[in-house]
Scaffold this motif. Structure first.
Motif, PDB file in Angstrom:
ATOM      1  N   UNK A  40       0.833  -1.211   0.000  1.00 14.10           N
ATOM      2  CA  UNK A  40       0.000   0.000   0.000  1.00 14.10           C
ATOM      3  C   UNK A  40       0.868   1.262   0.000  1.00 14.10           C
ATOM      4  N   UNK A  41       2.037   1.174   0.623  1.00 14.71           N
ATOM      5  CA  UNK A  41       2.924   2.351   0.643  1.00 14.71           C
ATOM      6  C   UNK A  41       3.553   2.590  -0.730  1.00 14.71           C
TER       7      UNK A  41
ATOM      8  N   UNK B 172      -0.371   5.772 -13.848  1.00 14.83           N
ATOM      9  CA  UNK B 172       0.278   5.683 -12.526  1.00 14.83           C
ATOM     10  C   UNK B 172      -0.783   5.482 -11.435  1.00 14.83           C
ATOM     11  N   UNK B 173      -1.938   6.114 -11.611  1.00 15.40           N
ATOM     12  CA  UNK B 173      -2.985   5.999 -10.580  1.00 15.40           C
ATOM     13  C   UNK B 173      -3.575   4.577 -10.574  1.00 15.40           C
ATOM     14  N   UNK B 174      -3.835   4.063 -11.752  1.00 21.69           N
ATOM     15  CA  UNK B 174      -4.411   2.707 -11.830  1.00 21.69           C
ATOM     16  C   UNK B 174      -3.480   1.707 -11.140  1.00 21.69           C
ATOM     17  N   UNK B 175      -2.188   1.780 -11.447  1.00 22.53           N
ATOM     18  CA  UNK B 175      -1.260   0.803 -10.859  1.00 22.53           C
ATOM     19  C   UNK B 175      -0.931   1.144  -9.402  1.00 22.53           C
ATOM     20  N   UNK B 176      -1.101   2.422  -9.026  1.00 21.09           N
ATOM     21  CA  UNK B 176      -1.027   2.746  -7.597  1.00 21.09           C
ATOM     22  C   UNK B 176      -2.101   1.977  -6.841  1.00 21.09           C
ATOM     23  N   UNK B 177      -3.285   1.918  -7.406  1.00 20.06           N
ATOM     24  CA  UNK B 177      -4.379   1.162  -6.796  1.00 20.06           C
ATOM     25  C   UNK B 177      -4.159  -0.341  -6.854  1.00 20.06           C
ATOM     26  N   UNK B 178      -3.409  -0.775  -7.853  1.00 22.88           N
ATOM     27  CA  UNK B 178      -3.170  -2.219  -8.044  1.00 22.88           C
ATOM     28  C   UNK B 178      -2.179  -2.772  -7.021  1.00 22.88           C
ATOM     29  N   UNK B 179      -1.272  -1.894  -6.538  1.00 22.35           N
ATOM     30  CA  UNK B 179      -0.110  -2.378  -5.779  1.00 22.35           C
ATOM     31  C   UNK B 179      -0.488  -3.357  -4.663  1.00 22.35           C
TER      32      UNK B 179
END
Ligand code: NAP
Ligand code: MG
Length: 487
Positions: A62-63, A109-116
């Protein structure tokens, strides 16, 4: 504007001190001298990535995701500057870089930020007495080599999933267009990505790119570019058997059936081939039309092509800018002669525009050529505002033409008939199909090709398979079961 190599969280010159010029394709003036990475610089970047990897890959997912989300916000906060830089370096019209490239970069970047923190493993039902579970681990140090046609967007396509999965990155942008990737690196440092997690090194393909593909400590190489260089990447990668992902060329079939809505076809096909001056792997570069509607469609398509406003990419009213380099412009124009040699007819364009204001730039008019499906211009990727037109009389013939190249990246079809739409979509040999639209992309939807268009997928959950390695763990959970297979 950053012009040096980004290694271990800092901008530094190349060890050799060498630089290369990046030009503005509107007038071929020099924008900047950019540091040019050699093999020793790649080694430095790989060492930095290796040092950063243990902490980065073990950080709470999440970080990592939160950093990617912060980067997306920073891209939006700097949208105008990024759009201007991208237009200057590539020649994309500013209205496109503002409305498409920059928002799509932030969205990725936002989509994969959510994917992490959603990259889950699984529990697998094996025989009683054992627990078997599968986790997804990062691959390690990932090398990424990208082309010049959408440098900003491809920086996000490549970096975002790799970082979400916990990998560290060594990226080489194209020598023609290094500036926007360096700008992203600068924003990454600002929002707090740890040093070494991402390294961006402009340089030459056959030097820095080749060494990334060869490097013994790089565990995976992700490449977007031509099919010819894709083959070299595969060969160079064989030393340490690194994982390879290839997004290569295309020759998009755009099939128009007799019952299609021609208003939509004209608009969609023009966007499909003329957006970004046709410099797109998924460009709709072959218009394949049912003979009964060919005359009417062509008349309207040619009229639209002739109405496109060509000009300085920084002018907000410009619809089509220059190609990204003089060499590439000459290559695209050489295909006009190649077409004529094989009996092709130029229906529109086929030359540089007659405008004194554009004389120093890399401009080409929107070009429409009638050609046989087997002609070179209908088989080879031209990668410019250059579309071939041919006709068909049956669905079978349309499919044979559409599937008749070595490529298999994107294809479109236009019809009002639901059954035909799905039937043809199923039979197209293509990684992506658009029905009554063209060239739609989303960070959520798998992107990639088959055949000479490469292998592996970007975007969506599919790309997480590319940037992770499954690990299967067996646990003996029953003390009564012997820890070996019974004899
Ligand atoms: P390219 O010549 O293949 O170059 C792509 C990248 O590879 C550049 O960074 C280039 O460096 C580097 N490179 C060149 N030789 C290399 C080598 N021997 N080893 C390692 N790297 C090397 O392609 P391009 O002309 O820039 O881009 C256009 C091509 O990309 C088209 O074929 C297009 O279809 C394809 N493309 C595919 C996709 C997709 O997703 N399928 C998307 C966009 C574009 P230099 O800059 O120094 O040459
Ligand atoms: Mg440039």
């Amino acid at each position: 504007m950053q012009t040096q190599l980004f290694i271990d969280g800092r901008f530094v010159p190349a060890l050799s001190g060498e630089t290369l010029a990046t030009l503005n394709p509107h007038d071929n003036s020099e924008i900047a001298q950019v540091s040019m990475a050699g093999r020793a610089d790649i080694d430095r970047a790989v060492d930095a990535a290796k040092a950063a990897f243990p902490k980065w890959s073990n950080m709470a997912a999440a970080d990592r995701g939160r950093l990617l989300l912060k980067l997306a916000d920073a891209i939006e906060a700097n949208a105008d500057e990024l759009a201007r830089l991208e237009s200057l370096d590539t020649g994309h019209p500013i209205r496109d870089t503002r409305n498409l490239d920059v928002p799509r970069t932030a969205a990725t970047f936002r989509y994969f930020g959510g994917m992490a923190d959603k990259i889950e493993g699984s529990v697998i039902p094996v025989e009683a007495g054992f627990l078997n579970y599968m986790t997804r681990e990062p691959v390690g140090i990932v090398g990424q080599v990208v082309p010049w046609n959408f440098p900003l967007m491809f920086t996000s396509w490549k970096m975002a999933p790799a970082l979400a999965a916990g990998n560290c990155v060594v990226m080489k942008p194209a020598e023609l267009t290094p500036l926007s990737s360096l700008a992203i690196a600068e924003l990454m440092a600002e929002v707090g990505f740890p040093a070494g997690v991402v390294n961006v090194l402009p340089g030459l393909g056959h030097v820095a790119g080749q060494y990334i593909a060869e490097h013994p400590d790089i565990s995976k190489v992700a490449f977007t570019g031509s099919t010819a260089v894709g083959r070299k990447i595969v060969q160079a990668s064989s030393g340490n058997l690194k994982k390879v992902q290839l997004e290569l060329g295309g020759k998009g079939a755009n099939v128009v059936f007799s019952d299609a809505n021609l208003d939509a076809v004209v608009q969609g096909s023009a966007f499909g081939i003329f957006h970004n001056q046709g410099q797109a792997c998924i460009a709709a570069s072959r218009l394949i039309v049912h003979e009964s509607v060919a005359d009417e469609l062509l008349e309207r398509f040619i009229a639209l092509a002739r109405s496109i406003k060509i000009g300085d990419p920084l002018d907000p009213s410009t619809e089509m800018g220059p190609l990204t380099s003089q060499l590439h412009r000459d290559r695209v124009l050489s295909y006009v002669d190649i077409a004529r040699e094989q009996g092709g007819r130029v229906l529109s364009g086929g030359k540089a525009p007659d405008l004194a204001a554009l004389a120093k730039g890399c401009y080409v008019e929107p070009t429409i050529v009638a050609a046989k499906p087997t002609d070179r211009v209908a088989q080879e990727e031209v990668f410019g505002p250059f579309v071939t037109v041919s006709t068909f009389s049956s669905d079978e013939e349309a499919l044979a033409i559409a599937n008749g190249t070595e490529y298999g990246l994107g294809a479109g079809l236009w019809t009002q008939n639901l059954q035909r739409a799905h039937l043809v979509a199923r039979q197209l040999r293509s990684g992506m199909v658009w029905i009554n639209c063209y060239k739609r992309v989303s960070p959520a939807s798998p992107f990639g090709g088959v055949g000479a268009s490469g292998y592996g997928r970007e975007m969506g959950f599919e790309v997480m398979r590319e940037y992770t390695q499954p690990k299967s763990v067996w646990v003996n959970v029953d003390a009564n079961i012997p820890p070996y297979y019974p004899r």
